[in-house]
Design a protein around this motif. Structure first.
Motif, short mmCIF file in Angstrom:
data_model
loop_
_atom_site.label_atom_id
_atom_site.label_comp_id
_atom_site.label_asym_id
_atom_site.label_seq_id
_atom_site.Cartn_x
_atom_site.Cartn_y
_atom_site.Cartn_z
N GLY A 210 -14.87 18.59 -7.91
CA GLY A 210 -13.90 19.11 -8.86
C GLY A 210 -14.29 18.82 -10.30
N LEU B 161 -17.41 21.00 -11.19
CA LEU B 161 -17.04 22.40 -11.39
C LEU B 161 -16.36 22.60 -12.75
CD1 LEU B 161 -15.77 23.56 -7.88
CD2 LEU B 161 -17.67 24.55 -9.18
N ASP B 162 -15.49 21.67 -13.11
CA ASP B 162 -14.82 21.77 -14.41
C ASP B 162 -15.83 21.73 -15.54
OD1 ASP B 162 -12.31 21.58 -16.14
OD2 ASP B 162 -13.40 19.77 -16.74
N GLN C 10 -17.79 25.04 -15.68
CA GLN C 10 -16.96 26.10 -16.26
C GLN C 10 -16.79 25.91 -17.77
OE1 GLN C 10 -13.45 25.86 -13.86
NE2 GLN C 10 -14.47 26.69 -12.03
N ASN D 10 -20.96 31.17 -15.12
CA ASN D 10 -20.39 32.08 -14.14
C ASN D 10 -21.35 32.21 -12.96
OD1 ASN D 10 -18.08 32.84 -15.79
ND2 ASN D 10 -19.55 34.00 -17.03
N HIS E 140 -16.25 30.86 -15.07
CA HIS E 140 -15.40 30.82 -13.87
C HIS E 140 -16.22 30.56 -12.61
CE1 HIS E 140 -16.89 34.93 -13.32
NE2 HIS E 140 -16.45 35.22 -14.53
N PHE E 141 -17.34 29.85 -12.76
CA PHE E 141 -18.16 29.55 -11.59
C PHE E 141 -17.35 28.74 -10.58
CE2 PHE E 141 -21.00 26.54 -9.35
CZ PHE E 141 -21.79 27.45 -8.67
N GLY E 142 -17.44 29.16 -9.33
CA GLY E 142 -16.77 28.43 -8.25
C GLY E 142 -17.77 28.18 -7.13
N GLY E 143 -17.68 27.02 -6.54
CA GLY E 143 -18.59 26.70 -5.46
C GLY E 143 -18.09 25.49 -4.71
N LYS E 144 -18.76 25.16 -3.64
CA LYS E 144 -18.40 23.97 -2.89
C LYS E 144 -19.67 23.28 -2.41
CE LYS E 144 -17.73 26.50 1.47
NZ LYS E 144 -16.78 26.80 2.57
#
Length: 307
Positions: free
Chosen positions: A75, A78-79, A82, A87, A147-151
């Motif tokens: 988390g 990712l923050d 971003q 992106n 707004h890149f999102g990943g896990k």
């Protein structure tokens, strides 16, 4: 598209005005916690954001439990990604002073969260940038949030417990990125115990570089790492580690630049390994044949917080 790519100073300079390009300044020093921030404030590549090893690219150190640079929480990472404007489709360029160790850590974290293309390492780092007589800037980076999102990909890491369980298994290959003197246990300037994980091989990450600080050609990197990789059909696990999970990423990057498969990372590395006295250590060079004999378990030690 390759999972790892290099970019020259001239190529980057020609792309500085390109919309959507994200540049991260990853400069750091193991001896000076504020080196990266101070260096960034004194001048950086135009448009670059500071990616601080301690605050951004590492998690909280727990004394006697973690290594010196545990992975950041997904988390938090990712923050930060971003905040820097990244992106899913962004091209991201990473640099440090030159050897690439800290830039490689940022590269691996991006891969860990699923960004498998469009990530570049500035070959030769800021040293090469200066040698090309290219300018630095004092301007702040663009403020647009991404707004890149990943896990996290759990398949890219192994734990100390998993390594300990398989130390006597010939299917486990450990590659230690530290210098030979630290691997042998002849010198240990950072951690309270000297030596290496039994059975490991020393592949000093600095040997991935040419004398000018740029990476070796892919064919030479392939020659360096291929002997440690499994043959076709072999069930062998290759794991990279170092002192705290940073320079090991340089070896992982070099393997990918050579077109070899991405190996796994023991993120806690040596500084975590030695927090448990039941984990054995070895000293001396790796024998040319066979595996090093296990040393006696370590006496209890307290690993100091930080470096």
């Amino acid at each position: 598209m390759p999972i790892a790519q290099l970019i020259t100073p001239t190529q980057l300079y020609q792309r500085l005005e390109e919309p959507g390009l994200v540049i991260l300044d990853c400069r750091a020093s193991l001896q000076d916690l504020d080196y990266g921030r101070r260096s960034y404030a004194q001048g950086h590549i135009e448009g670059a954001s500071l990616a601080d090893l301690e605050r951004d690219l590492s998690g909280k150190v727990v004394k006697g439990v973690t290594g010196r640079h545990p992975l950041p929480s997904p988390g938090h990472l990712l923050d930060r990604l971003q905040t820097w404007g990244i992106n899913a489709g962004s091209d991201v360029v990473l640099y440090d002073d030159g050897p690439g160790a800290y830039a490689a850590r940022a590269w691996w974290l991006l891969v860990w969260l699923g960004k498998r293309s469009g990530v570049y390492i500035l070959d030769g780092g800021l040293k090469a940038w200066h040698e090309a007589r290219l300018p630095l800037s004092l301007n702040p980076p663009p403020g647009e949030r991404g707004h890149f999102g990943g896990k996290p990909d759990a398949d890219l890491t192994v734990t100390a417990h998993q390594i300990h369980e398989h130390l006597s298994d010939d299917r486990l290959t450990l590659l230690d990125a530290r210098a030979q003197a630290r691997f042998n246990g002849d010198a240990e300037p950072i951690d309270p115990v000297a030596g290496h994980i039994p059975g490991a091989y020393c592949l000093d990450f600095t040997k991935n570089l040419q004398p000018d600080g740029t990476f070796l050609p892919p064919e030479q990197l392939r020659e360096r790492f291929a002997p440690y990789l499994p043959t076709a059909g072999a069930d062998t696990q290759v794991v990279a580690y170092c002192g705290s999970g940073v320079t090991a990423c340089h070896n992982l990057l070099a393997m990918c630049l050579a077109g070899l498969p991405l190996a796994k990372l023991y993120a806690g590395s040596w500084s975590e390994w030695i927090t448990d006295p039941q984990r054995p250590v070895a000293t001396g060079p790796t024998p040319s044949t066979g595996r090093p004999a296990l040393a006696q378990p370590l006496p209890p030690v307290l690993v100091p917080q930080g470096r």
